[in-house]
Write a protein that holds these residues in place. Structure first.
Motif, PDB file in Angstrom:
ATOM      1  N   GLN A  46      15.283  -1.724 -31.375  1.00 47.34           N
ATOM      2  CA  GLN A  46      13.578  -1.307 -32.875  1.00 47.34           C
ATOM      3  C   GLN A  46      14.345  -2.542 -33.994  1.00 47.34           C
ATOM      4  O   GLN A  46      14.163  -3.302 -34.685  1.00 47.34           O
ATOM      5  N   ARG A  47      16.489  -1.763 -34.094  1.00 50.52           N
ATOM      6  CA  ARG A  47      16.278  -1.973 -35.833  1.00 50.52           C
ATOM      7  C   ARG A  47      17.180  -4.155 -35.378  1.00 50.52           C
ATOM      8  O   ARG A  47      16.723  -5.113 -36.104  1.00 50.52           O
ATOM      9  N   GLU A  48      16.950  -4.197 -33.901  1.00 55.74           N
ATOM     10  CA  GLU A  48      17.269  -5.963 -33.981  1.00 55.74           C
ATOM     11  C   GLU A  48      16.352  -6.487 -34.021  1.00 55.74           C
ATOM     12  O   GLU A  48      16.057  -7.487 -34.259  1.00 55.74           O
ATOM     13  N   ALA A  49      15.193  -5.566 -32.968  1.00 60.65           N
ATOM     14  CA  ALA A  49      13.800  -6.950 -32.963  1.00 60.65           C
ATOM     15  C   ALA A  49      13.333  -7.416 -34.303  1.00 60.65           C
ATOM     16  O   ALA A  49      13.093  -8.646 -34.642  1.00 60.65           O
ATOM     17  N   GLN A  50      13.798  -5.968 -35.027  1.00 61.13           N
ATOM     18  CA  GLN A  50      12.929  -6.953 -36.803  1.00 61.13           C
ATOM     19  C   GLN A  50      14.392  -8.373 -37.282  1.00 61.13           C
ATOM     20  O   GLN A  50      13.689  -9.159 -37.709  1.00 61.13           O
ATOM     21  N   GLU A  51      15.662  -7.969 -37.236  1.00 58.28           N
ATOM     22  CA  GLU A  51      16.376  -8.189 -37.752  1.00 58.28           C
ATOM     23  C   GLU A  51      16.343  -9.319 -37.185  1.00 58.28           C
ATOM     24  O   GLU A  51      16.484 -10.814 -37.919  1.00 58.28           O
ATOM     25  N   GLU A  52      16.048  -9.399 -35.564  1.00 61.66           N
ATOM     26  CA  GLU A  52      16.370 -10.928 -35.631  1.00 61.66           C
ATOM     27  C   GLU A  52      15.101 -11.563 -34.887  1.00 61.66           C
ATOM     28  O   GLU A  52      14.998 -13.502 -34.596  1.00 61.66           O
ATOM     29  N   ALA A  53      14.306 -11.694 -34.488  1.00 61.61           N
ATOM     30  CA  ALA A  53      12.978 -11.670 -34.257  1.00 61.61           C
ATOM     31  C   ALA A  53      11.457 -11.749 -35.526  1.00 61.61           C
ATOM     32  O   ALA A  53      10.878 -12.013 -35.130  1.00 61.61           O
ATOM     33  N   GLY A  54      12.179 -10.528 -36.227  1.00 62.87           N
ATOM     34  CA  GLY A  54      10.782  -9.997 -37.252  1.00 62.87           C
ATOM     35  C   GLY A  54       9.746  -9.469 -35.881  1.00 62.87           C
ATOM     36  O   GLY A  54       8.144  -9.798 -36.025  1.00 62.87           O
ATOM     37  N   LEU A  55      10.340  -8.584 -35.081  1.00 65.52           N
ATOM     38  CA  LEU A  55       8.856  -7.629 -34.087  1.00 65.52           C
ATOM     39  C   LEU A  55       9.584  -6.814 -34.298  1.00 65.52           C
ATOM     40  O   LEU A  55      10.268  -6.368 -34.389  1.00 65.52           O
ATOM     41  N   SER A  56       8.008  -5.678 -33.825  1.00 64.05           N
ATOM     42  CA  SER A  56       8.350  -4.554 -33.420  1.00 64.05           C
ATOM     43  C   SER A  56       8.031  -4.565 -32.027  1.00 64.05           C
ATOM     44  O   SER A  56       6.868  -4.396 -31.625  1.00 64.05           O
ATOM     45  N   PHE A  57       8.823  -3.205 -30.991  1.00 63.16           N
ATOM     46  CA  PHE A  57       7.910  -3.284 -29.772  1.00 63.16           C
ATOM     47  C   PHE A  57       7.797  -2.052 -30.161  1.00 63.16           C
ATOM     48  O   PHE A  57       7.612  -0.354 -30.160  1.00 63.16           O
ATOM     49  N   GLY A  58       6.550  -2.342 -29.177  1.00 63.32           N
ATOM     50  CA  GLY A  58       5.387  -1.184 -29.427  1.00 63.32           C
ATOM     51  C   GLY A  58       6.010  -0.227 -27.906  1.00 63.32           C
ATOM     52  O   GLY A  58       4.798   0.922 -27.789  1.00 63.32           O
ATOM     53  N   ARG A  59       6.556  -0.308 -26.423  1.00 58.84           N
ATOM     54  CA  ARG A  59       6.756   0.504 -25.770  1.00 58.84           C
ATOM     55  C   ARG A  59       7.844  -0.495 -25.310  1.00 58.84           C
ATOM     56  O   ARG A  59       8.216  -1.669 -25.394  1.00 58.84           O
ATOM     57  N   LEU A  60       9.291   0.260 -24.585  1.00 60.04           N
ATOM     58  CA  LEU A  60      10.651   0.202 -24.075  1.00 60.04           C
ATOM     59  C   LEU A  60      10.375   0.443 -22.933  1.00 60.04           C
ATOM     60  O   LEU A  60      10.622   1.522 -22.546  1.00 60.04           O
ATOM     61  N   ASP A  61      10.252  -0.604 -21.350  1.00 61.22           N
ATOM     62  CA  ASP A  61      10.770   0.358 -20.485  1.00 61.22           C
ATOM     63  C   ASP A  61      12.168  -0.473 -19.802  1.00 61.22           C
ATOM     64  O   ASP A  61      12.940  -1.352 -20.133  1.00 61.22           O
ATOM     65  N   LYS A  62      12.358   1.264 -19.381  1.00 61.70           N
ATOM     66  CA  LYS A  62      14.488   0.595 -18.735  1.00 61.70           C
ATOM     67  C   LYS A  62      14.590  -0.340 -17.953  1.00 61.70           C
ATOM     68  O   LYS A  62      13.310  -0.285 -16.935  1.00 61.70           O
ATOM     69  N   ILE A  63      15.190  -1.571 -18.290  1.00 58.57           N
ATOM     70  CA  ILE A  63      15.540  -2.150 -16.490  1.00 58.57           C
ATOM     71  C   ILE A  63      16.550  -1.590 -16.226  1.00 58.57           C
ATOM     72  O   ILE A  63      17.118  -1.171 -15.256  1.00 58.57           O
ATOM     73  N   CYS A  64      17.922  -1.033 -16.806  1.00 59.91           N
ATOM     74  CA  CYS A  64      19.220  -0.455 -16.066  1.00 59.91           C
ATOM     75  C   CYS A  64      20.506  -0.430 -17.257  1.00 59.91           C
ATOM     76  O   CYS A  64      19.844  -1.761 -18.745  1.00 59.91           O
ATOM     77  N   ASP A  65      21.702   0.566 -16.958  1.00 54.31           N
ATOM     78  CA  ASP A  65      22.677   0.459 -17.824  1.00 54.31           C
ATOM     79  C   ASP A  65      23.795  -0.370 -16.601  1.00 54.31           C
ATOM     80  O   ASP A  65      23.336  -0.203 -15.591  1.00 54.31           O
ATOM     81  N   TYR A  66      24.500  -1.583 -17.523  1.00 53.19           N
ATOM     82  CA  TYR A  66      25.804  -1.992 -16.641  1.00 53.19           C
ATOM     83  C   TYR A  66      26.830  -2.601 -17.934  1.00 53.19           C
ATOM     84  O   TYR A  66      26.468  -2.763 -18.276  1.00 53.19           O
ATOM     85  N   LEU A  67      27.702  -2.398 -16.308  1.00 55.38           N
ATOM     86  CA  LEU A  67      29.143  -2.590 -17.116  1.00 55.38           C
ATOM     87  C   LEU A  67      29.313  -4.336 -17.334  1.00 55.38           C
ATOM     88  O   LEU A  67      29.014  -5.026 -15.934  1.00 55.38           O
ATOM     89  N   VAL A  68      29.414  -4.953 -18.791  1.00 51.40           N
ATOM     90  CA  VAL A  68      29.662  -6.046 -18.455  1.00 51.40           C
ATOM     91  C   VAL A  68      30.649  -7.214 -17.651  1.00 51.40           C
ATOM     92  O   VAL A  68      30.013  -7.970 -16.848  1.00 51.40           O
ATOM     93  N   SER A  69      31.980  -6.775 -17.388  1.00 46.81           N
ATOM     94  CA  SER A  69      32.968  -6.960 -16.669  1.00 46.81           C
ATOM     95  C   SER A  69      34.729  -6.113 -16.617  1.00 46.81           C
ATOM     96  O   SER A  69      34.854  -5.909 -18.088  1.00 46.81           O
ATOM     97  N   PRO A  70      34.026  -5.179 -16.051  1.00 46.87           N
ATOM     98  CA  PRO A  70      34.933  -3.705 -15.970  1.00 46.87           C
ATOM     99  C   PRO A  70      36.116  -3.582 -15.200  1.00 46.87           C
ATOM    100  O   PRO A  70      36.918  -3.587 -15.676  1.00 46.87           O
ATOM    101  N   GLY A  71      36.859  -5.185 -15.210  1.00 43.94           N
ATOM    102  CA  GLY A  71      37.917  -6.117 -14.875  1.00 43.94           C
ATOM    103  C   GLY A  71      38.872  -5.931 -15.811  1.00 43.94           C
ATOM    104  O   GLY A  71      40.118  -5.504 -16.357  1.00 43.94           O
ATOM    105  N   GLY A  72      38.232  -6.166 -17.289  1.00 42.70           N
ATOM    106  CA  GLY A  72      38.787  -5.989 -18.402  1.00 42.70           C
ATOM    107  C   GLY A  72      38.117  -5.363 -19.822  1.00 42.70           C
ATOM    108  O   GLY A  72      39.227  -5.792 -21.103  1.00 42.70           O
ATOM    109  N   THR A  73      37.062  -4.662 -19.768  1.00 41.99           N
ATOM    110  CA  THR A  73      36.565  -4.539 -20.953  1.00 41.99           C
ATOM    111  C   THR A  73      35.694  -2.984 -21.049  1.00 41.99           C
ATOM    112  O   THR A  73      34.994  -3.326 -19.535  1.00 41.99           O
TER     113      THR A  73
END
Length: 206
Positions: free
Chosen positions: A106-133
Protein backbone atom coordinates in the motif's frame (compact mmCIF):
# COMPACT_ATOMS: atom_id res chain seq x y z
CA UNK A 1 16.20 -42.72 -4.50
CA UNK A 2 15.92 -40.46 -1.43
CA UNK A 3 13.19 -37.84 -1.36
CA UNK A 4 14.02 -34.12 -1.68
CA UNK A 5 14.96 -32.05 1.36
CA UNK A 6 16.84 -34.67 3.33
CA UNK A 7 19.08 -31.86 4.65
CA UNK A 8 18.19 -28.70 6.57
CA UNK A 9 19.92 -25.48 7.66
CA UNK A 10 21.21 -27.26 10.76
CA UNK A 11 23.36 -29.46 8.51
CA UNK A 12 25.39 -26.45 7.29
CA UNK A 13 28.54 -25.72 9.31
CA UNK A 14 29.66 -22.09 9.00
CA UNK A 15 33.27 -22.08 10.19
CA UNK A 16 33.85 -18.35 9.74
CA UNK A 17 31.93 -15.30 8.57
CA UNK A 18 33.11 -11.74 8.00
CA UNK A 19 31.61 -8.61 6.47
CA UNK A 20 33.73 -7.52 3.50
CA UNK A 21 31.60 -4.54 2.44
CA UNK A 22 29.06 -2.38 4.24
CA UNK A 23 27.23 0.33 2.32
CA UNK A 24 23.59 0.67 1.30
CA UNK A 25 23.78 -3.14 1.14
CA UNK A 26 26.15 -5.57 2.82
CA UNK A 27 28.44 -8.27 1.49
CA UNK A 28 29.62 -11.12 3.74
CA UNK A 29 32.25 -13.79 3.07
CA UNK A 30 31.57 -17.24 4.53
CA UNK A 31 33.75 -20.32 5.05
CA UNK A 32 31.49 -23.37 5.26
CA UNK A 33 30.95 -27.08 4.81
CA UNK A 34 27.86 -29.26 4.39
CA UNK A 35 26.95 -32.92 3.80
CA UNK A 36 27.11 -34.39 0.30
CA UNK A 37 24.43 -36.54 -1.34
CA UNK A 38 26.94 -39.41 -1.60
CA UNK A 39 27.31 -39.55 2.19
CA UNK A 40 30.54 -37.55 2.38
CA UNK A 41 31.23 -34.02 3.55
CA UNK A 42 32.03 -31.10 1.30
CA UNK A 43 35.54 -29.72 1.90
CA UNK A 44 35.60 -26.20 3.35
CA UNK A 45 34.83 -23.64 0.64
CA UNK A 46 34.14 -19.90 0.53
CA UNK A 47 31.24 -17.90 -0.85
CA UNK A 48 30.37 -14.21 -0.94
CA UNK A 49 26.79 -13.46 0.11
CA UNK A 50 24.89 -10.30 -0.82
CA UNK A 51 22.81 -9.38 2.25
CA UNK A 52 19.65 -7.72 0.98
CA UNK A 53 16.32 -7.43 2.77
CA UNK A 54 13.04 -8.84 1.52
CA UNK A 55 10.87 -6.88 -0.90
CA UNK A 56 7.22 -6.76 -1.93
CA UNK A 57 6.05 -6.48 -5.55
CA UNK A 58 2.50 -6.00 -6.81
CA UNK A 59 0.87 -6.09 -10.24
CA UNK A 60 -1.99 -3.54 -10.19
CA UNK A 61 -4.99 -4.86 -12.14
CA UNK A 62 -8.38 -3.36 -12.97
CA UNK A 63 -10.81 -6.23 -13.74
CA UNK A 64 -13.52 -3.90 -15.05
CA UNK A 65 -11.35 -2.15 -17.64
CA UNK A 66 -9.10 -5.23 -18.01
CA UNK A 67 -5.99 -3.07 -17.65
CA UNK A 68 -2.76 -3.20 -15.67
CA UNK A 69 -0.37 -0.54 -14.43
CA UNK A 70 3.33 -0.90 -15.25
CA UNK A 71 6.08 1.36 -13.92
CA UNK A 72 8.99 2.51 -16.06
CA UNK A 73 12.23 3.51 -14.35
CA UNK A 74 16.01 3.40 -14.75
CA UNK A 75 17.77 0.28 -13.46
CA UNK A 76 21.57 0.30 -13.19
CA UNK A 77 21.77 -3.50 -13.41
CA UNK A 78 20.43 -3.41 -16.98
CA UNK A 79 23.07 -0.91 -18.16
CA UNK A 80 25.52 -2.31 -20.69
CA UNK A 81 23.12 -4.81 -22.22
CA UNK A 82 21.59 -4.64 -25.68
CA UNK A 83 18.43 -2.98 -24.39
CA UNK A 84 17.24 0.16 -22.68
CA UNK A 85 18.12 0.31 -18.95
CA UNK A 86 14.65 1.80 -18.38
CA UNK A 87 12.52 -1.23 -17.49
CA UNK A 88 8.80 -1.92 -17.17
CA UNK A 89 8.18 -3.25 -13.69
CA UNK A 90 5.66 -3.73 -10.89
CA UNK A 91 4.91 -1.56 -7.89
CA UNK A 92 7.73 -2.59 -5.54
CA UNK A 93 9.59 -1.66 -2.39
CA UNK A 94 11.85 -2.97 0.33
CA UNK A 95 10.21 -4.30 3.49
CA UNK A 96 11.12 -2.19 6.49
CA UNK A 97 11.46 -3.62 10.00
CA UNK A 98 8.05 -4.38 11.48
CA UNK A 99 6.17 -3.92 8.20
CA UNK A 100 3.99 -6.61 6.67
CA UNK A 101 4.20 -7.17 2.90
CA UNK A 102 0.64 -5.84 2.61
CA UNK A 103 1.65 -2.59 4.33
CA UNK A 104 4.63 -2.24 2.00
CA UNK A 105 2.35 -2.82 -0.99
CA UNK A 106 0.00 0.00 0.00
CA UNK A 107 2.83 2.42 0.81
CA UNK A 108 4.63 1.82 -2.46
CA UNK A 109 1.44 1.93 -4.53
CA UNK A 110 0.82 5.46 -3.30
CA UNK A 111 4.43 6.64 -3.68
CA UNK A 112 5.14 5.06 -7.07
CA UNK A 113 1.78 5.21 -8.86
CA UNK A 114 -0.73 7.25 -6.83
CA UNK A 115 -2.79 4.10 -6.33
CA UNK A 116 -4.55 2.34 -3.45
CA UNK A 117 -5.23 -1.39 -3.53
CA UNK A 118 -8.79 -2.43 -2.74
CA UNK A 119 -7.65 -6.02 -2.43
CA UNK A 120 -4.39 -7.98 -2.55
CA UNK A 121 -4.20 -11.58 -3.76
CA UNK A 122 -1.03 -13.46 -2.89
CA UNK A 123 0.79 -14.99 -5.87
CA UNK A 124 3.89 -16.48 -4.20
CA UNK A 125 7.09 -15.88 -2.26
CA UNK A 126 10.32 -16.62 -4.13
CA UNK A 127 14.07 -16.32 -3.66
CA UNK A 128 15.52 -13.92 -6.22
CA UNK A 129 18.95 -15.49 -6.75
CA UNK A 130 19.74 -17.84 -3.86
CA UNK A 131 23.19 -18.69 -5.19
CA UNK A 132 24.39 -15.29 -4.02
CA UNK A 133 21.77 -13.15 -2.26
CA UNK A 134 19.38 -13.47 0.67
CA UNK A 135 16.52 -11.50 -0.92
CA UNK A 136 12.99 -12.92 -0.90
CA UNK A 137 10.20 -11.39 -2.99
CA UNK A 138 6.62 -11.35 -1.70
CA UNK A 139 4.52 -11.19 -4.87
CA UNK A 140 0.89 -10.04 -5.18
CA UNK A 141 -1.75 -8.94 -7.63
CA UNK A 142 -3.69 -5.87 -6.46
CA UNK A 143 -7.17 -4.59 -7.26
CA UNK A 144 -7.20 -1.00 -8.54
CA UNK A 145 -9.16 1.34 -10.77
CA UNK A 146 -7.08 2.50 -13.73
CA UNK A 147 -9.58 5.19 -14.75
CA UNK A 148 -7.34 8.02 -13.53
CA UNK A 149 -4.04 6.10 -13.29
CA UNK A 150 -0.82 7.08 -15.03
CA UNK A 151 1.68 9.90 -14.67
CA UNK A 152 5.06 10.68 -13.12
CA UNK A 153 5.72 9.61 -9.53
CA UNK A 154 8.54 8.75 -7.12
CA UNK A 155 10.15 9.92 -3.90
CA UNK A 156 12.62 12.72 -4.62
CA UNK A 157 15.08 12.00 -1.80
CA UNK A 158 15.26 8.35 -2.92
CA UNK A 159 16.18 9.54 -6.44
CA UNK A 160 13.09 7.91 -7.91
CA UNK A 161 11.79 9.02 -11.29
CA UNK A 162 8.89 6.75 -12.24
CA UNK A 163 6.55 6.90 -15.22
CA UNK A 164 3.31 4.99 -14.62
CA UNK A 165 1.76 3.40 -17.73
CA UNK A 166 -1.75 1.97 -18.11
CA UNK A 167 -1.88 -0.86 -20.67
CA UNK A 168 -4.45 -3.48 -21.59
CA UNK A 169 -3.99 -6.95 -20.16
CA UNK A 170 -3.56 -8.33 -23.68
CA UNK A 171 -0.81 -5.82 -24.47
CA UNK A 172 0.91 -6.71 -21.20
CA UNK A 173 0.83 -10.41 -22.15
CA UNK A 174 2.36 -9.50 -25.52
CA UNK A 175 5.16 -7.63 -23.74
CA UNK A 176 6.13 -10.84 -21.97
CA UNK A 177 6.06 -12.81 -25.22
CA UNK A 178 8.28 -10.38 -27.14
CA UNK A 179 10.69 -9.57 -24.29
CA UNK A 180 9.74 -5.95 -23.61
CA UNK A 181 9.16 -7.08 -20.02
CA UNK A 182 12.16 -9.13 -18.91
CA UNK A 183 12.42 -8.92 -15.12
CA UNK A 184 11.45 -11.89 -12.97
CA UNK A 185 8.80 -10.37 -10.69
CA UNK A 186 6.85 -8.88 -13.59
CA UNK A 187 7.09 -12.04 -15.69
CA UNK A 188 5.82 -14.25 -12.87
CA UNK A 189 2.99 -11.87 -11.96
CA UNK A 190 1.82 -11.31 -15.52
CA UNK A 191 1.86 -15.02 -16.32
CA UNK A 192 -0.13 -15.61 -13.10
CA UNK A 193 -2.63 -13.02 -14.32
CA UNK A 194 -2.94 -14.90 -17.61
CA UNK A 195 -3.92 -18.01 -15.66
CA UNK A 196 -6.25 -16.22 -13.23
CA UNK A 197 -7.65 -13.39 -15.34
CA UNK A 198 -11.12 -14.88 -15.89
CA UNK A 199 -11.49 -15.76 -12.20
CA UNK A 200 -10.44 -12.28 -11.09
CA UNK A 201 -12.84 -10.61 -13.52
CA UNK A 202 -15.66 -12.57 -11.90
CA UNK A 203 -14.58 -12.32 -8.24
CA UNK A 204 -13.29 -8.72 -8.27
CA UNK A 205 -16.09 -7.08 -10.29
CA UNK A 206 -18.20 -5.97 -7.36
Amino acid sequence: MPKPFQFSASDVNIEKRETVFQGFFRMDKLWLTHPRFDGGVMPTFTRELFIRGDATCVLPYDPVRDEVVLLEQFRLGALGRAQSPWLLELVAGMNEAGESPEEVAQREAQEEAGLSFGRLDKICDYLVSPGGTTEMIHLYCGLVSTEEAGGVFGVEHEHEDILSHVVSADECFAMIADGRINNAAAIIAVQWLQLNRDRLRQEWRV
